[in-house]
Scaffold this motif. Structure first.
Motif, PDB file in Angstrom:
ATOM      1  N   GLU A  32       6.498 -10.366   6.865  1.00 42.93           N
ATOM      2  CA  GLU A  32       6.501 -11.676   6.198  1.00 42.93           C
ATOM      3  C   GLU A  32       5.108 -12.223   5.934  1.00 42.93           C
ATOM      4  O   GLU A  32       4.947 -13.144   5.161  1.00 42.93           O
ATOM      5  CB  GLU A  32       7.306 -12.664   7.034  1.00 42.93           C
ATOM      6  CG  GLU A  32       8.768 -12.282   7.140  1.00 42.93           C
ATOM      7  CD  GLU A  32       9.566 -13.284   7.936  1.00 42.93           C
ATOM      8  OE1 GLU A  32       9.082 -14.402   8.151  1.00 42.93           O
ATOM      9  OE2 GLU A  32      10.676 -12.937   8.342  1.00 42.93           O
ATOM     10  N   HIS A  33       4.086 -11.686   6.591  1.00 41.35           N
ATOM     11  CA  HIS A  33       2.736 -12.210   6.378  1.00 41.35           C
ATOM     12  C   HIS A  33       2.022 -11.364   5.330  1.00 41.35           C
ATOM     13  O   HIS A  33       2.257 -10.160   5.216  1.00 41.35           O
ATOM     14  CB  HIS A  33       1.952 -12.244   7.696  1.00 41.35           C
ATOM     15  CG  HIS A  33       1.845 -10.916   8.372  1.00 41.35           C
ATOM     16  ND1 HIS A  33       0.833 -10.032   8.102  1.00 41.35           N
ATOM     17  CD2 HIS A  33       2.633 -10.304   9.281  1.00 41.35           C
ATOM     18  CE1 HIS A  33       0.992  -8.941   8.825  1.00 41.35           C
ATOM     19  NE2 HIS A  33       2.089  -9.086   9.551  1.00 41.35           N
ATOM     20  N   PRO A  34       1.134 -11.974   4.525  1.00 44.16           N
ATOM     21  CA  PRO A  34       0.496 -11.244   3.426  1.00 44.16           C
ATOM     22  C   PRO A  34      -0.635 -10.313   3.861  1.00 44.16           C
ATOM     23  O   PRO A  34      -1.077  -9.491   3.075  1.00 44.16           O
ATOM     24  CB  PRO A  34      -0.037 -12.359   2.535  1.00 44.16           C
ATOM     25  CG  PRO A  34      -0.287 -13.491   3.461  1.00 44.16           C
ATOM     26  CD  PRO A  34       0.785 -13.392   4.509  1.00 44.16           C
ATOM     27  N   HIS A  35      -1.107 -10.430   5.092  1.00 44.05           N
ATOM     28  CA  HIS A  35      -2.268  -9.644   5.512  1.00 44.05           C
ATOM     29  C   HIS A  35      -1.863  -8.354   6.221  1.00 44.05           C
ATOM     30  O   HIS A  35      -2.237  -8.103   7.364  1.00 44.05           O
ATOM     31  CB  HIS A  35      -3.211 -10.499   6.356  1.00 44.05           C
ATOM     32  CG  HIS A  35      -3.861 -11.560   5.537  1.00 44.05           C
ATOM     33  ND1 HIS A  35      -4.910 -11.307   4.681  1.00 44.05           N
ATOM     34  CD2 HIS A  35      -3.575 -12.857   5.374  1.00 44.05           C
ATOM     35  CE1 HIS A  35      -5.255 -12.403   4.051  1.00 44.05           C
ATOM     36  NE2 HIS A  35      -4.443 -13.366   4.470  1.00 44.05           N
ATOM     37  N   ALA A  36      -1.083  -7.543   5.491  1.00 41.30           N
ATOM     38  CA  ALA A  36      -0.622  -6.252   5.988  1.00 41.30           C
ATOM     39  C   ALA A  36      -0.734  -5.255   4.843  1.00 41.30           C
ATOM     40  O   ALA A  36      -0.680  -5.622   3.672  1.00 41.30           O
ATOM     41  CB  ALA A  36       0.822  -6.342   6.467  1.00 41.30           C
ATOM     42  N   TRP A  37      -0.917  -3.994   5.196  1.00 37.99           N
ATOM     43  CA  TRP A  37      -0.925  -2.937   4.188  1.00 37.99           C
ATOM     44  C   TRP A  37      -0.314  -1.675   4.772  1.00 37.99           C
ATOM     45  O   TRP A  37      -0.232  -1.511   5.980  1.00 37.99           O
ATOM     46  CB  TRP A  37      -2.336  -2.665   3.684  1.00 37.99           C
ATOM     47  CG  TRP A  37      -3.258  -2.009   4.685  1.00 37.99           C
ATOM     48  CD1 TRP A  37      -4.000  -2.634   5.647  1.00 37.99           C
ATOM     49  CD2 TRP A  37      -3.505  -0.611   4.844  1.00 37.99           C
ATOM     50  NE1 TRP A  37      -4.701  -1.715   6.375  1.00 37.99           N
ATOM     51  CE2 TRP A  37      -4.429  -0.463   5.913  1.00 37.99           C
ATOM     52  CE3 TRP A  37      -3.054   0.530   4.196  1.00 37.99           C
ATOM     53  CZ2 TRP A  37      -4.892   0.781   6.331  1.00 37.99           C
ATOM     54  CZ3 TRP A  37      -3.528   1.766   4.626  1.00 37.99           C
ATOM     55  CH2 TRP A  37      -4.440   1.886   5.668  1.00 37.99           C
ATOM     56  N   THR A  38       0.131  -0.793   3.879  1.00 40.51           N
ATOM     57  CA  THR A  38       0.647   0.512   4.282  1.00 40.51           C
ATOM     58  C   THR A  38       0.354   1.511   3.173  1.00 40.51           C
ATOM     59  O   THR A  38       0.021   1.120   2.054  1.00 40.51           O
ATOM     60  CB  THR A  38       2.162   0.447   4.604  1.00 40.51           C
ATOM     61  OG1 THR A  38       2.540   1.607   5.321  1.00 40.51           O
ATOM     62  CG2 THR A  38       3.003   0.298   3.343  1.00 40.51           C
ATOM     63  N   TRP A  39       0.473   2.777   3.518  1.00 45.04           N
ATOM     64  CA  TRP A  39       0.290   3.821   2.513  1.00 45.04           C
ATOM     65  C   TRP A  39       1.542   3.949   1.664  1.00 45.04           C
ATOM     66  O   TRP A  39       2.647   3.786   2.163  1.00 45.04           O
ATOM     67  CB  TRP A  39       0.023   5.157   3.193  1.00 45.04           C
ATOM     68  CG  TRP A  39      -1.268   5.227   3.935  1.00 45.04           C
ATOM     69  CD1 TRP A  39      -1.424   5.265   5.289  1.00 45.04           C
ATOM     70  CD2 TRP A  39      -2.573   5.249   3.374  1.00 45.04           C
ATOM     71  NE1 TRP A  39      -2.758   5.308   5.593  1.00 45.04           N
ATOM     72  CE2 TRP A  39      -3.498   5.299   4.431  1.00 45.04           C
ATOM     73  CE3 TRP A  39      -3.073   5.234   2.066  1.00 45.04           C
ATOM     74  CZ2 TRP A  39      -4.869   5.334   4.245  1.00 45.04           C
ATOM     75  CZ3 TRP A  39      -4.453   5.259   1.888  1.00 45.04           C
ATOM     76  CH2 TRP A  39      -5.324   5.322   2.950  1.00 45.04           C
ATOM     77  N   PRO A  40       1.390   4.296   0.358  1.00 46.96           N
ATOM     78  CA  PRO A  40       2.560   4.604  -0.453  1.00 46.96           C
ATOM     79  C   PRO A  40       3.231   5.864   0.091  1.00 46.96           C
ATOM     80  O   PRO A  40       2.586   6.702   0.733  1.00 46.96           O
ATOM     81  CB  PRO A  40       1.978   4.883  -1.847  1.00 46.96           C
ATOM     82  CG  PRO A  40       0.591   4.356  -1.821  1.00 46.96           C
ATOM     83  CD  PRO A  40       0.145   4.365  -0.394  1.00 46.96           C
ATOM     84  N   GLU A  41       4.522   6.000  -0.164  1.00 49.28           N
ATOM     85  CA  GLU A  41       5.224   7.212   0.261  1.00 49.28           C
ATOM     86  C   GLU A  41       4.654   8.406  -0.484  1.00 49.28           C
ATOM     87  O   GLU A  41       4.362   8.330  -1.684  1.00 49.28           O
ATOM     88  CB  GLU A  41       6.714   7.099  -0.037  1.00 49.28           C
ATOM     89  CG  GLU A  41       7.424   6.119   0.862  1.00 49.28           C
ATOM     90  CD  GLU A  41       8.916   6.124   0.635  1.00 49.28           C
ATOM     91  OE1 GLU A  41       9.464   7.164   0.221  1.00 49.28           O
ATOM     92  OE2 GLU A  41       9.527   5.081   0.854  1.00 49.28           O
ATOM     93  N   GLN A  42       4.476   9.499   0.219  1.00 48.38           N
ATOM     94  CA  GLN A  42       3.968  10.722  -0.386  1.00 48.38           C
ATOM     95  C   GLN A  42       5.120  11.553  -0.918  1.00 48.38           C
ATOM     96  O   GLN A  42       6.123  11.717  -0.235  1.00 48.38           O
ATOM     97  CB  GLN A  42       3.168  11.528   0.638  1.00 48.38           C
ATOM     98  CG  GLN A  42       1.984  10.777   1.211  1.00 48.38           C
ATOM     99  CD  GLN A  42       0.936  10.429   0.183  1.00 48.38           C
ATOM    100  OE1 GLN A  42       0.565  11.271  -0.626  1.00 48.38           O
ATOM    101  NE2 GLN A  42       0.455   9.205   0.199  1.00 48.38           N
ATOM    102  N   ALA A  43       4.967  12.076  -2.118  1.00 49.61           N
ATOM    103  CA  ALA A  43       6.027  12.904  -2.732  1.00 49.61           C
ATOM    104  C   ALA A  43       6.013  14.302  -2.189  1.00 49.61           C
ATOM    105  O   ALA A  43       5.092  14.809  -1.675  1.00 49.61           O
ATOM    106  CB  ALA A  43       5.860  12.919  -4.239  1.00 49.61           C
TER     107      ALA A  43
END
Length: 76
Positions: free
Chosen positions: A65-76
């Motif tokens: 819910e908080h905007p200060h997060a990131w993650t990697w896109p899923e790898q194909a």
């Protein structure tokens, strides 16, 4: 886990009201503080401009819910 580098694309939570209904947006890494903490320029599906600083890595954006997060896109 991958190591973040300037110019890589990551995913961040987004406000659907300024992102054409989508709750996730791509972002470009502009500064790397550590393997977990980065700064990004968010690429919203609108004319809004967002910069986020000191965003922290999470395993996925589901339920974030908080905007200060990131993650990697899923790898194909």
């Amino acid at each position: 886990m991958l190591t973040p580098r300037i110019g890589q694309v990551v995913l961040v939570p987004a406000n659907p009201a300024v992102n054409n209904g989508a709750d996730v947006a791509p972002a470009i890494i502009t500064r790397v503080w550590s393997a977990q903490v980065i700064n990004v320029r968010v690429l919203l599906d609108s004319d809004a401009i967002q910069w986020r600083t000191s965003v922290k890595y999470v395993d996925g954006l589901d339920g974030v819910e908080h905007p200060h997060a990131w993650t990697w896109p899923e790898q194909a």
